[in-house]
Structures are given as structure tokens and as C-alpha cells.
Write a protein that holds these residues in place. Structure first.
Motif, PDB file in Angstrom:
ATOM      1  N   THR A 139     129.563 127.173  85.039  1.00 52.83           N
ATOM      2  CA  THR A 139     129.412 128.483  84.397  1.00 52.83           C
ATOM      3  C   THR A 139     128.720 129.488  85.302  1.00 52.83           C
ATOM      4  OG1 THR A 139     127.284 127.819  83.503  1.00 52.83           O
ATOM      5  CG2 THR A 139     129.203 127.427  82.113  1.00 52.83           C
ATOM      6  N   MET A 140     128.122 129.010  86.377  1.00 56.04           N
ATOM      7  CA  MET A 140     127.276 129.809  87.267  1.00 56.04           C
ATOM      8  C   MET A 140     126.058 130.373  86.523  1.00 56.04           C
ATOM      9  SD  MET A 140     128.273 129.457  90.314  1.00 56.04           S
ATOM     10  CE  MET A 140     127.815 130.776  91.434  1.00 56.04           C
ATOM     11  N   LYS A 141     125.745 129.792  85.388  1.00 53.25           N
ATOM     12  CA  LYS A 141     124.541 130.195  84.650  1.00 53.25           C
ATOM     13  C   LYS A 141     123.353 129.373  85.146  1.00 53.25           C
ATOM     14  CE  LYS A 141     126.250 132.765  80.995  1.00 53.25           C
ATOM     15  NZ  LYS A 141     127.597 132.977  81.515  1.00 53.25           N
ATOM     16  N   GLU A 142     122.175 129.990  85.044  1.00 54.11           N
ATOM     17  CA  GLU A 142     120.978 129.300  85.491  1.00 54.11           C
ATOM     18  C   GLU A 142     120.625 128.187  84.514  1.00 54.11           C
ATOM     19  OE1 GLU A 142     118.005 132.102  86.613  1.00 54.11           O
ATOM     20  OE2 GLU A 142     116.601 130.543  87.244  1.00 54.11           O
ATOM     21  N   ARG A 143     120.205 127.060  85.053  1.00 53.07           N
ATOM     22  CA  ARG A 143     119.794 125.952  84.185  1.00 53.07           C
ATOM     23  C   ARG A 143     118.304 126.064  83.903  1.00 53.07           C
ATOM     24  NH1 ARG A 143     123.583 121.281  86.162  1.00 53.07           N
ATOM     25  NH2 ARG A 143     125.170 121.484  84.560  1.00 53.07           N
ATOM     26  N   PRO A 144     117.871 125.616  82.733  1.00 50.96           N
ATOM     27  CA  PRO A 144     116.441 125.659  82.437  1.00 50.96           C
ATOM     28  C   PRO A 144     115.658 124.760  83.408  1.00 50.96           C
ATOM     29  CG  PRO A 144     117.712 124.830  80.545  1.00 50.96           C
ATOM     30  CD  PRO A 144     118.660 124.986  81.677  1.00 50.96           C
ATOM     31  N   HIS A 145     114.375 125.048  83.532  1.00 49.26           N
ATOM     32  CA  HIS A 145     113.516 124.205  84.373  1.00 49.26           C
ATOM     33  C   HIS A 145     113.628 122.754  83.948  1.00 49.26           C
ATOM     34  CE1 HIS A 145     110.713 127.811  85.477  1.00 49.26           C
ATOM     35  NE2 HIS A 145     111.950 127.946  85.898  1.00 49.26           N
ATOM     36  N   LYS A 146     113.447 121.895  84.898  1.00 52.82           N
ATOM     37  CA  LYS A 146     113.470 120.436  84.714  1.00 52.82           C
ATOM     38  C   LYS A 146     114.867 119.863  84.516  1.00 52.82           C
ATOM     39  CE  LYS A 146     108.701 119.564  83.507  1.00 52.82           C
ATOM     40  NZ  LYS A 146     108.054 120.871  83.289  1.00 52.82           N
ATOM     41  N   GLN A 147     115.894 120.728  84.599  1.00 56.64           N
ATOM     42  CA  GLN A 147     117.269 120.207  84.591  1.00 56.64           C
ATOM     43  C   GLN A 147     117.858 120.358  85.980  1.00 56.64           C
ATOM     44  OE1 GLN A 147     120.001 121.627  81.651  1.00 56.64           O
ATOM     45  NE2 GLN A 147     118.577 121.248  79.963  1.00 56.64           N
ATOM     46  N   SER A 148     118.532 119.305  86.436  1.00 54.77           N
ATOM     47  CA  SER A 148     119.051 119.389  87.805  1.00 54.77           C
ATOM     48  C   SER A 148     120.366 120.148  87.849  1.00 54.77           C
ATOM     49  CB  SER A 148     119.209 117.983  88.387  1.00 54.77           C
ATOM     50  OG  SER A 148     120.411 117.423  87.945  1.00 54.77           O
ATOM     51  N   GLY A 149     120.664 120.684  89.001  1.00 57.79           N
ATOM     52  CA  GLY A 149     121.895 121.444  89.195  1.00 57.79           C
ATOM     53  C   GLY A 149     122.016 121.820  90.656  1.00 57.79           C
ATOM     54  N   TYR A 192     108.368 125.872  91.951  1.00 55.73           N
ATOM     55  CA  TYR A 192     108.280 124.631  92.731  1.00 55.73           C
ATOM     56  C   TYR A 192     109.362 123.689  92.250  1.00 55.73           C
ATOM     57  CZ  TYR A 192     105.229 123.321  88.759  1.00 55.73           C
ATOM     58  OH  TYR A 192     104.711 123.098  87.514  1.00 55.73           O
ATOM     59  N   PHE A 193     109.921 122.947  93.207  1.00 49.38           N
ATOM     60  CA  PHE A 193     111.135 122.194  92.878  1.00 49.38           C
ATOM     61  C   PHE A 193     111.282 120.934  93.722  1.00 49.38           C
ATOM     62  CE2 PHE A 193     113.876 123.463  96.541  1.00 49.38           C
ATOM     63  CZ  PHE A 193     113.093 124.480  97.063  1.00 49.38           C
ATOM     64  N   LEU A 194     112.271 120.161  93.356  1.00 47.50           N
ATOM     65  CA  LEU A 194     112.609 118.940  94.092  1.00 47.50           C
ATOM     66  C   LEU A 194     114.069 119.031  94.521  1.00 47.50           C
ATOM     67  CD1 LEU A 194     111.097 116.299  91.632  1.00 47.50           C
ATOM     68  CD2 LEU A 194     110.131 116.981  93.846  1.00 47.50           C
ATOM     69  N   ILE A 195     114.416 118.411  95.637  1.00 45.40           N
ATOM     70  CA  ILE A 195     115.840 118.329  95.953  1.00 45.40           C
ATOM     71  C   ILE A 195     116.295 116.873  95.883  1.00 45.40           C
ATOM     72  CG2 ILE A 195     116.086 120.429  97.324  1.00 45.40           C
ATOM     73  CD1 ILE A 195     115.956 118.722  99.802  1.00 45.40           C
ATOM     74  N   HIS A 196     117.543 116.713  95.504  1.00 45.06           N
ATOM     75  CA  HIS A 196     118.091 115.357  95.314  1.00 45.06           C
ATOM     76  C   HIS A 196     119.245 115.083  96.253  1.00 45.06           C
ATOM     77  CE1 HIS A 196     115.813 116.128  91.737  1.00 45.06           C
ATOM     78  NE2 HIS A 196     116.722 116.928  91.226  1.00 45.06           N
ATOM     79  N   GLY A 197     119.370 115.831  97.309  1.00 46.18           N
ATOM     80  CA  GLY A 197     120.436 115.567  98.284  1.00 46.18           C
ATOM     81  C   GLY A 197     121.693 116.372  98.035  1.00 46.18           C
ATOM     82  N   ARG A 198     122.715 116.041  98.812  1.00 41.32           N
ATOM     83  CA  ARG A 198     123.986 116.758  98.769  1.00 41.32           C
ATOM     84  C   ARG A 198     124.809 116.424  97.535  1.00 41.32           C
ATOM     85  NH1 ARG A 198     125.298 119.050 103.952  1.00 41.32           N
ATOM     86  NH2 ARG A 198     123.446 120.340 104.002  1.00 41.32           N
ATOM     87  N   LEU A 199     125.641 117.363  97.165  1.00 43.53           N
ATOM     88  CA  LEU A 199     126.637 117.105  96.128  1.00 43.53           C
ATOM     89  C   LEU A 199     127.573 116.008  96.593  1.00 43.53           C
ATOM     90  CD1 LEU A 199     128.038 120.539  94.995  1.00 43.53           C
ATOM     91  CD2 LEU A 199     126.816 118.889  93.631  1.00 43.53           C
ATOM     92  N   LYS A 200     128.002 115.210  95.659  1.00 46.65           N
ATOM     93  CA  LYS A 200     128.987 114.192  96.018  1.00 46.65           C
ATOM     94  C   LYS A 200     130.296 114.855  96.411  1.00 46.65           C
ATOM     95  CE  LYS A 200     128.235 111.270  92.588  1.00 46.65           C
ATOM     96  NZ  LYS A 200     128.669 110.503  91.496  1.00 46.65           N
TER      97      LYS A 200
END
Lengths: 401, 356
Positions: B285-295, B334-342
Motif C-alpha cells: 500500500t506504500m502506507k507507513e506501518r505503526p511502530h513495532k511492526q516490521s516492513g 530508533y529502529f532495528l534492521i532485519h536484513g534484505r528482502l527475500k
């Protein structure tokens, strides 16, 4: 040491049968028809397979009644001619239109050939299920005699086994696109054998706006559902998946109504689109916007992407990434398309246009297009594919005077 | 375009709260929308093609991959000061980022501001966990080389910890420790280089060293380490165990937005500096996700004047964990990264044999 895995028949540990020649069967022999219809019944009753519409379609396609129908067509086409199987047919299956190899295999089997199918190492769940069914049936005593006619193998693509199987076949059927064809055809087949090549092709949909404008909501939803089935199965990456939509007699309102109906159906469809697919589409859309004159249409979400453009751009489908992206344009007469349609085009799925009108148009001379089918039947397999009548190519004719 | 000089005058890049930051950044981003629309034809064509056109320009994030496929710049060729390229080790195509003088100055100033927050204003002795050829061989190691060149100015007495055969250079390290043992120093390297060629080597040799006054900065992604099931915690504790270093900062950055790096705080979160912001989007959707949800991570930056890189869509996954309330005290997200998209699956009937 050859790295080869026998998938069917299951109990075979050795693969020496792969290189043996077996006597061909008569076209549409009773034993084979029994086998194919037993396969169909097994698929259609299996609850576990219900969730795969492609497998259900496959099951229907090979019901005894449809096989009889194909037999009749074959016989009337070949009346007064003597047709025999070619011998050993080596099929190279694509990886992810899982059901293709079965069509390829069964048409060839019905013609009486012995078959070796190379299954892609990237095959999915459906292939696995189909292999299980094949093995179950071949394990039954009444079908044991067909074991030599249905051999499925898997091997590394640079393997010498490819060379050996190619060298011992009478026909090689290559599915999988231009690069695959270029790779495989470098490996020689015997001088008397033939290659049947299924290259990269694109497909599009032809819609008559006037016909769609008069539909009730329900009727429009049914049409949209068929369109979604055609295009969102296999991630829109099958050769027959429509990637462009050409409108005749349309206006902005009817187009909007159609796409909105499509969006509703997409949400009900198990489309299996992932984050990376959406990004791939953005890359394609923005790239095309840089290079060509397009308008990206507003849609409810990125599950549906529609790019409005002119006829010069609407068939720029080389880099098309699938995942529910359509280039869209309009015409006032079918003849506007004629000069644009090259050998690269396979299926036109249509709605709201008379069959006779289509026949008139294509009879005026076209370089491309192999089939025109109503919306909803784009993915249905037919023994004439990409313009090849497989029943013709997988048999040989003997003249007796 | 008004000068962003007043932002560089702020004491720290982590002082502004959500509303203050928005108020500060929005006008600059808006200016950049206009600037790039005027100066970059390709960008303008994209804006004109999207639904809503210029009215929706602030929702337009260019996928970073476009910089591989197209030359996107808002300057004439004689204004190009340098061209940055992404690592081209596996994929054939590299991103090309065109930098002019203003953008280069912006990038340097921003990086200085960010780094000063962690190391202070003085140059520190710098131990580089790589081999001396890495910055010479531009073709092979452009990303690593560029990273080292980027942080080079914050160091002095630069010492390479590896020799050209990638072995730990004991003499060089011993000399570095001997000389700078009691001073603050920087250890810098790519995450997997530090892990594979330094930490694992020390462990194999049963050797520990004492660099307790050092700060480690590392970057470059976790993919190769995840294969060995090494996460940030393991990484830090091994570094501590073998080198006595307790200040370890991972950072996230990209060639498409040099200067704005996202440095990990002592609580383990990456922080957005004042020059840029991160948003987590749902690509469907290109909409922003709420905090604590990954995207998917989208990044905004006020630095790029010479190329339309002020609003970018990365192919990295992340989660914003909060804003203004990190326990470390820094303001902003502040955030975390989880690596590249599959990567996309291979589907359809095209070229399956060829790609196997």
C-alpha cells in the motif's frame, strides 16, 4: 558418476531403462486412456488437491470424456492416414508452471510414445503431489506395463545425462523460454529426431467497453474473477498470463468499474505476492515512466498496477515483472494491432467481441498470436500449443500405397 | 533552496523531538522535491506519471534499484565532483550516485556531526580491520573501500590489522596496542571482516588482546554472519571477550545516502540523525506501518542536492521501535534492521533451466 535421481517409477533404483528403446504403443490405446482417466479420477477425488485450482483444471482436462473428445478430433483429422508414435520423447519441464509437464507427458503418452521427463530441481509442491499420484498408479498391477513409458528424472543442468538423453531420443520437447532453448539446443539430438521448442511468449486481453458497461455488478464480478484467475495464477508469469489490456469502444468510467471489480477479486484470490514483488513492480513502473510516456493509474493498492499508455508502448513487455501489472491502451479497430503483433505473442483472451469478428481480423494476416480464447480460459491447456499441434508433432505418418 | 547550515550548527544530531524534527525537515524536503523536479528530467517524468502527480510528490519514494538502471542526477555533467558506486561483487549492475560540491560538503558535515557524537572532536588512532589493498582496488571492494575512506578522516595513525593475504598482522596490532593502549581509539571494519578475519582468528589462536579504550564501529550487513547464527549480541560479547572492547556500534548506511548513517546506541538500537528520517512502509500500500511492526525501510534525507535521493525506498526490512524515548536518551526514531528482502521466487514458464 552421473548425478541422477529417478522420480518415477519409484521402485526403480537403476536408470538403465532410460536409454533403452521400447516398442511404441498405438495412438489412444485403451491401456493409456484407462491410465489417464484413472489419473484424472484420483486427482479429482483427492481432498488434499482441492486447494490447487490448476490441478483441478488438469483433472478435468484428462477426464475420460475429454480424452475421447481429443481422440475423435485426432481420428477425424487423420482419416485415411496412418499415424504412429515417434518413439522416445524427452521432455524438459519448466520449473514453476507445475502442471505443464503432465500435459506434455500425457499428450505424448496418448500418442503412444515412451517418455522421459526431466523435472526441474526448483519444482514446487504441486509437482511433488503429481509425482506421488503417478507412482501410486504405476504401482498398480494393471498399469505396471506403462512403467517404461513414463520415466521422470531429475539431474543437474550441466550434467552429461542431458547429453545422453538427447542423443537417444526421437523428439525433444523444450519448455522454459529463450535462454533455456539456447542452452539445450546446443546439445545435439540424433539427425532423425526433432526439437519442439516453447519459447518466451506474451499474452494480452482484449476487452469491449460497451459490452462491459451493460453488465450487472454480479456479471462484472464474474468477468473480473475470470480475469484475475487468468492473470494472477503463477504470479502473472505464465506465457498465457495477460500482461496488457487493450480496450475497444471504452471510456474512463467503464475502465474504472472494471479495475475496481478486479481489485475486489484480487483480495479473494490466493495471489501469493510478496514485498519484493511490489518493489519489482515499482522499479518497472518508474523505469517505464522515465523511458516512455505512461500514466500510472490510481488503484486501491499495489496488488493491482495499471499503466495507461499508447499503442507504441503497451506491448513493451520484455522486462515485465508479473505480479499483477497491466499496460493498458485503447483502439478503435482491431486492425490497429495487426502490425504490432509479432511472433512473441501467444494468447489473446477476449470479452465482448464476436468470434467471427476475430476470425475475420486474424485472417487478414498476422505475424503473431497462437490462440484467442474467452477471458477465463487463458491458462487452459490444449493439445495445440504455441501454434504446434502436439498430436501431429509427436507422431509420424506412414504412407502405404 | 535554503541553506541547511543552521542544522549543522545544532550541538548534536539527536536533540530534536518528533514535532520539532518534522518542522525542521519538511521545508527542506519540500524544497528538494521542487529542485529535483526542475533539474532531473527522469525524476520529473516519474512524478508526472504517478497518480496525483506533483501533489503526491511527498509520497514518492524512489526504489534504490532505479539508480542501477538509470543515471539519475540533478546537475550538469561539469558539476559532477565524484560518482559513488555500490558494491558490484555479485550483481553486474552497480548504482551510480552523482555528487556535486554542495552534496559532498553536506555529506561530510553530516557524518562529522554524527561521528563526533560518539568519538568527540579529536581524531583518534584508528585500527582498520581489513588489508591495505582494500582502498587501492576500487573495482573489487568499492563498498568496503568507500566505507574506509568515509571514516578515514576521523582517524590518525591508521593501521591495517590484516595483511594482504587476509591474515592477522600480529606485528601491526602489537605495535598499535603498545602505542595507543591508554588512549581512546577507533576500530573500524565491515561486520563480517571483523568477525571472520579478526575475532574468529584470535579465538582460533587462543589469543586475547587489550584494546579496552577503543570504540568499534562496524557496518555492512549481517547476512554472512547469520549463516553462522551470529547475532549482534554474540558479536558484541565475543568482541568484549577477546579484545576487551565494550563500546561496539553497528551502523546502517547506503551509498545512495552517504553521510546520514544510522548508528547503534548502547541499548542496541539504530538512531536516525536530524538530517534524515526512516519510515517503515508496507509495500502493498506504500502506507507507513505503526511502530513495532516490521516492513520495508524508506529513508528521507535533506543532504542530496545533486541527485533525487531525498526520498528512497530500500530493499531492507526493519522495525521502528519508538521515537524520542530510547533509554539511551537520544531523540528521534530508533529502529532495528532485519536484513534484505527475500528475492522473488522463480515463477512462470520462462527460462527455468537457464537460471538453475
Amino acid at each position: 558418476m552421473m548425478n541422477i535421481q529417478m522420480l518415477v517409477p519409484k521402485q526403480t533404483i537403476e536408470h538403465k531403462n532410460l536409454f533403452k528403446k521400447f516398442r511404441t504403443l498405438a495412438p489412444f490405446s485403451d491401456g493409456v486412456i484407462e491410465f489417464v482417466s484413472a489419473f484424472s479420477s484420483k486427482i479429482l477425488v483427492d481432498q488434499a488437491l482441492k486447494k490447487y485450482p490448476e490441478l483441478i483444471a488438469l483433472g478435468f482436462w484428462m477426464r475420460k470424456s475429454s480424452i475421447r473428445h481429443y481422440k475423435e478430433i485426432f481420428e477425424s483429422k487423420n482419416e485415411g492416414r496412418i499415424k504412429l508414435a515417434r518413439g522416445t520423447v524427452f521432455h524438459i519441464a519448466p520449473s514453476n508452471v507445475d502442471t505443464i509437464f503432465i500435459y506434455s507427458l500425457f499428450i505424448s503418452l496418448l500418442m503412444g510414445n515412451a517418455n522421459i521427463v526431466r523435472i526441474s530441481q526448483h519444482s514446487g509442491k504441486q509437482t511433488e503431489l503429481l509425482i506421488t499420484v503417478l507412482n501410486e498408479l504405476l504401482g498398480e498391477s494393471q498399469f505396471a506395463h506403462l512403467q517404461n513409458y513414463i520415466q521422470l528424472v531429475s539431474f543437474d543442468h550441466d550434467s552429461e545425462i542431458l547429453t545422453k538423453l538427447s542423443a537417444s531420443c526421437d523428439a525433444r520437447v523444450i519448455w522454459g523460454g529463450d535462454e533455456t532453448i539456447a542452452l539445450i539446443t546446443r546439445v545435439p539430438i540424433p539427425p532423425k529426431a526433432i526439437d519442439i521448442k516453447f519459447a518466451n511468449k506474451y499474452s494480452f486481453t482484449l476487452l469491449n467497453g460497451k459490452s462491459i458497461a451493460v453488465l450487472t455488478n454480479d456479471e462484472r464480478n464474474i468477468l473480473a474473477k475470470k480475469f484475475v484467475n487468468d492473470s494472477y495464477s503463477f504470479g502473472q508469469m505464465a506465457c498465457s498470463s495477460p500482461r496488457a489490456v487493450i480496450w475497444i469502444e471504452s471510456n474512463a468510467i467503464v475502465r474504472k468499474q472494471f479495475w475496481e471489480a478486479v481489485e475486489r477479486q484480487i483480495d479473494r484470490f490466493d495471489h501469493n505476492l510478496h514485498d519484493v514483488d511490489f518493489i519489482n513492480k515499482l522499479v518497472f513502473e518508474y523505469g517505464l515512466a522515465i523511458e516512455k510516456d505512461i500514466k500510472i493509474c490510481a488503484t486501491g493498492s499495489n496488488k493491482l498496477s495499471v499503466l495507461w499508455t499508447d499503442l507504441n508502448t503497451v506491448f513493451d513487455l520484455d522486462a515485465h515483472c508479473g505480479s499483477g501489472l497491466f499496460l493498458e491502451s485503447k483502439i478503435t479497430s482491431l486492425h490497429e494491432l495487426s502490425s504490432l503483433l509479432t511472433k512473441d505473442f501467444q494468447t489473446v483472451s477476449y470479452y465482448g467481441i464476436e468470434k467471427e469478428q476475430l476470425i475475420d481480423w486474424i485472417s487478414s494476416g498476422l505475424n503473431g498470436i497462437d490462440r484467442l480464447v474467452p477471458v477465463g480460459q487463458a491458462l487452459d491447456f490444449y493439445p495445440v500449443w504455441d501454434g504446434f499441434d502436439l498430436s501431429e508433432f509427436l507422431t509420424r505418418e506412414v504412407t502405404v500405397l | 533552496m535554503k541553506s541547511i547550515e543552521d542544522i549543522f550548527q545544532l550541538d548534536s544530531p539527536y536533540l530534536l523531538t518528533k514535532d520539532q524534527k518534522k518542522k525542521m525537515l519538511d521545508p527542506y524536503l519540500h524544497d528538494l522535491d521542487n529542485l529535483h523536479y526542475e533539474k532531473c528530467i527522469s525524476y520529473r517524468k516519474i512524478v508526472d506519471a504517478i497518480p496525483g502527480g506533483r501533489n503526491k510528490q511527498s509520497d514518492l519514494y524512489l526504489p534504490v534499484r532505479l539508480f542501477k538502471n538509470f543515471d539519475l542526477r540533478s546537475i550538469s555533467s561539469d558539476q559532477i565532483l565524484k560518482t559513488l558506486t555500490s558494491s558490484g561483487t555479485t550483481s553486474q549492475q552497480v548504482s551510480k550516485i552523482y555528487i556535486d560540491k554542495i552534496t559532498a560538503i553536506n555529506q561530510t558535515k553530516a557524518l562529522v556531526k554524527i561521528m563526533q557524537h560518539y568519538i568527540g572532536k579529536n581524531r583518534l588512532p584508528m585500527l582498520i580491520i581489513d588489508h591495505p589493498n582494500v582502498i587501492k582496488d576500487r573495482t573489487l571492494f568499492s563498498a568496503r573501500g568507500a566505507g574506509i575512506r568515509g571514516l578515514w578522516t576521523f582517524g590518525r595513525n591508521h593501521t591495517y590489522a590484516l595483511d594482504n593475504e587476509m591474515n592477522v598482522d600480529d606485528d601491526a596490532i602489537d605495535a598499535f596496542i603498545e602505542k595507543f593502549k591508554h588512549q581512546k581509539s577507533i576500530i573500524f571494519g565491515f561486520t563480517f571482516m571483523i568477525w571472520k578475519y579478526f575475532i574468529q582468528e584470535l579465538e582460533k589462536q587462543g589469543r586475547t588482546i587489550d584494546l579496552c579504550n577503543s570504540i568499534v564501529f562496524h557496518s555492512g550487513g549481517w547476512k554472512k554472519l547469520q549463516d553462522d547464527a551470529v547475532d549482534n549480541e554474540t558479536f558484541k560479547s565475543k568482541v568484549k571477550q577477546l579484545t576487551e572492547v565494550s563500546h561496539v556500534h553497528n551502523f546502517y548506511g547506503m551509498v545512495e545516502q552517504v553521510g546520514t548513517i544510522y548508528v547503534e546506541c548502547e541499548k542496541g538500537y539504530l538512531h536516525a540523525p536530524i538530517f534524515s528520517d526512516v519510515k517503515i512502509l508496507d509495500p502493498a500500500t506504500m502506507k507507513e506501518r505503526p511502530h513495532k511492526q516490521s516492513g520495508v525501510i524508506a529513508v528521507e534525507s535533506i543532504l542530496p542536492v545533486s541527485y533525487p535521493g531525498h526520498r528512497l525506498l530500500t530493499e531492507d526490512l526493519g522495525t521502528v521501535m519508538g521515537e524520542d524515548d530510547c533509554e539511551c536518551g537520544k531523540k528521534g526514531k530508533y529502529f532495528l534492521i532485519h536484513g534484505r528482502l527475500k528475492k522473488a521466487e522463480i515463477r512462470g514458464c520462462s527460462d527455468t533451466y537457464a537460471v538453475e
